[in-house]
Design a protein around this motif. Structure first.
Motif, short mmCIF file in Angstrom:
data_model
loop_
_atom_site.label_atom_id
_atom_site.label_comp_id
_atom_site.label_asym_id
_atom_site.label_seq_id
_atom_site.Cartn_x
_atom_site.Cartn_y
_atom_site.Cartn_z
N VAL A 243 0.86 -1.18 0.00
CA VAL A 243 0.00 0.00 0.00
C VAL A 243 0.90 1.23 0.00
O VAL A 243 1.69 1.43 0.93
CB VAL A 243 -0.93 0.02 1.24
N LEU A 244 0.78 2.04 -1.05
CA LEU A 244 1.62 3.23 -1.20
C LEU A 244 0.78 4.48 -1.01
O LEU A 244 -0.34 4.57 -1.52
CB LEU A 244 2.28 3.25 -2.59
N PRO A 245 1.31 5.47 -0.30
CA PRO A 245 0.51 6.65 0.04
C PRO A 245 0.32 7.59 -1.15
O PRO A 245 1.07 7.56 -2.12
CB PRO A 245 1.34 7.32 1.14
N TYR A 246 -0.70 8.41 -1.01
CA TYR A 246 -0.95 9.46 -2.00
C TYR A 246 0.07 10.58 -1.82
O TYR A 246 0.30 11.06 -0.71
CB TYR A 246 -2.36 10.02 -1.83
N ILE A 247 0.73 10.98 -2.92
CA ILE A 247 1.72 12.07 -2.89
C ILE A 247 1.26 13.13 -3.88
O ILE A 247 1.24 12.89 -5.10
CB ILE A 247 3.12 11.55 -3.26
N PRO A 248 0.89 14.30 -3.42
CA PRO A 248 0.30 15.32 -4.30
C PRO A 248 1.28 15.97 -5.26
O PRO A 248 0.89 16.38 -6.35
CB PRO A 248 -0.30 16.33 -3.32
#
Length: 580
Positions: A243-248
């Motif tokens: 699971v990879l985080p959201y990076i804006p």
């Protein structure tokens, strides 16, 4: 800098030396329910065999990234490669064509298995000026000199759920090349039907597969994702589900600093390390070999079933053809009604009953001998017609309507009784294509050609009979005039009615000339034999039209059937794969 990696192709890893099959020769008429499945296999097999041949002996691991629209495949691709190679952004889709990150000495381009894909290469020494979106129908190779990735070809692909058929097709092709897959999804996409079905396929195929849920919210845990996948029948080990985080902002660069991505990348590089590559390649070769062998076996079995149905179809065609031929011959025999037969026979007998060979002068005899020709309309007043003119004129008296009706009857019976019900079946289309039915012009030309052959045969036969007749033999059955008159009457009778009336008329013409001498009796029997041959040849000529129509249907179904030589090649290839 030259790579230390060995790109040679070990001969012991190459498949058995087989020339490529003529794949276009694999076909079926569509007589069984499995016809559509056969067509799908035939579409897949050339690509699978091309990949099989391409992959054997190439010491290179292909890693293919796949996923739905907007899941961030290109971001993951750039992060794995350590450079901004593939274009990313909020506009969708960004990847218009596949992009391969490969070592500059990697054998990617040589003998590339998909002819429809144009392969281009671009050097990426250091940072490239701008990320590439790729181009539809092209495979862009971005070359590097990194030794740690020298054994890998990493591919960013168009979207699995792309609206472009060509994009979906190239993803399918590149998947065949894959030794490992990185499946990229996102919270809004991971349950979508098309991507999820592809994930299930990857798992069933047994390929090394990493599943990355990208752009995840902080509240989403690994356990939640795993539980959701298990409910849908997909079970993943901990090291292969991330699971990879959201990076804006600047996601490709920032992602490489995230602990979760670092964990994934470490496992990724360990699983696909140069040291483990021989085992990975060996397993994939076994899988490809097994899949090819099983698919070939299935194809051969289905084609043999089609062959059996085609043989049964030909038997039914022959039965229809025989029925129409029998009816046409019966109609030909009944062409003259009994009144016409009685009238013509009476006239011929009356004419020759007046003739006495021993008492009449030669000129009068000659005039009487020609009377049957006048009676039958075979001689005009004034200049005597040549034998050739008489024969050609008789040919034109033939009534073609019964023959044309018989051909139409056969064609109608074939469509009503032998056509597949499925309009998509190859045989359905073949039976209705232009040129398979004889046209009226073709029927007329064929019949007249047969009559021409008959006329030539009759004239040759007369010339052979007339040879050796002494000039002093002016009377009796040996008279050339009587011979010719008898044969012409036989010809006219065959055209009009057949052998039954022919024998009666022939007897009427020849009876006054037959004496008790053995020579005359022998000649009389010879003429009877010729008359029967004439009737038989005529019937064969008429039926040849129906034979040709039947043969067109036979050729039609044979053109849709896999030749025996190709079946033998398929069987040999299957045995070779079993040995491999």
């Amino acid at each position: 800098m030259k790579s230390s990696f060995d790109w040679r192709r070990p001969s012991h890893l190459m498949p058995d030396n087989h020339s490529p099959l003529a794949w276009a020769n694999i076909r079926c008429p569509g007589l069984t329910p499995a016809a559509k499945h056969i067509q799908r296999i035939v579409q897949e097999l050339p690509r699978r065999w091309a990949v099989y041949a391409y992959k054997h002996g190439r010491e290179l691991l292909w890693v293919v990234l796949v996923g739905g629209t907007g899941t961030g495949k290109s971001t993951i691709f750039n992060a794995i490669c350590g450079q901004g190679l593939s274009a990313t952004g909020v506009e969708r889709p960004k990847t218009l064509g596949p992009i391969v990150c490969a070592h500059r000495q990697a054998p990617v381009q040589d003998d590339f298995p998909f002819e429809s894909v144009a392969v281009r290469s671009h050097s990426a020494e250091g940072e490239i000026s701008s990320p590439r979106p790729g181009a539809p129908g092209d495979l862009l190779i971005i070359e590097h000199s990194r030794e740690d990735l020298a054994h890998l070809a990493i591919v960013d692909t168009p979207d699995l759920d792309s609206l472009e058929v060509r994009n979906r097709a190239i993803v399918e092709d590149l998947y065949l090349l894959a030794d490992a897959v990185v499946f990229v999804t996102s919270q809004e996409k991971y349950a979508d039907e098309v991507p999820f079905q592809f994930l299930q396929r990857i798992r069933l195929d047994g390929k090394i597969c990493f599943v990355l849920l990208n752009k995840a919210e902080k509240v989403l845990r690994w356990e939640d994702l795993n539980a959701s996948l298990v409910e849908q029948g997909v079970s993943m080990a901990r090291d292969f589900l991330w699971v990879l985080p959201y990076i804006p902002a600047n996601p490709s660069e920032q992602l490489r600093r995230q602990e979760e991505f670092k964990g994934f990348l470490a496992v990724f590089l360990a699983q696909l390390a140069r040291e483990t590559m021989p085992q990975v390649l060996a397993l994939e070769r076994q899988r490809r070999t097994r899949a090819l062998r099983e698919q070939l076996g299935e194809l051969i079995e289905l084609l043999e079933h089609e062959h059996g149905e085609a043989r049964a179809w030909l038997g039914r065609l022959e039965a229809l053809h025989k029925s129409v031929c029998d009816k046409l011959l019966d109609q030909q025999r009944k062409h003259f009604d009994q009144e016409s037969r009685d009238y013509l026979q009476a006239e011929v007998r009356a004419l020759f009953s007046k003739y006495d060979v021993l008492r009449k002068p030669r000129r009068f005899v000659f005039k009487i001998l020609l009377s049957p020709l006048k009676l039958l309309g075979l001689q005009t007043q004034g200049r005597q017609e040549s034998r050739r003119d008489v024969l050609l004129r008789i040919r034109k008296k033939l009534n073609l309507e019964p023959i044309m009706a018989a051909v139409e009857k056969l064609n109608r019976s074939v469509l009503e009784n032998l056509s597949p019900s499925d309009p998509n079946a190859p045989l359905y289309r073949t039976l209705r294509q232009s040129g398979i039915k004889l046209s009226d012009e073709e029927i007329r030309a064929r019949v007249w050609d047969e009559q021409e052959k008959l006329a030539v045969w009759l004239e040759d036969t007369f010339n052979q009979l007339a040879q050796g007749i002494p000039k002093s033999k002016e009377w009796g059955i040996y008279s050339t005039s009587v011979l010719w008159g008898a044969l012409i009457l036989s010809f006219e009778t065959a055209i009009g009615g057949g052998i039954t009336f022919l024998e009666a008329a022939l007897d009427s013409v020849l009876a006054p000339f037959v004496t008790k001498g053995a020579v005359e009796l022998f000649a009389y029997q010879e003429l009877h034999k010729i008359a029967r041959q004439l009737a038989k040849r005529y019937q064969e000529g008429v039926l040849s039209v129906l034979h040709e129509q039947r043969d067109r249907y036979v050729e039609g179904i044979q053109s849709l059937t896999t030749p025996k030589g190709t079946m033998d090649e398929l069987e040999a290839l299957r045995h070779s794969l079993a040995a491999a």
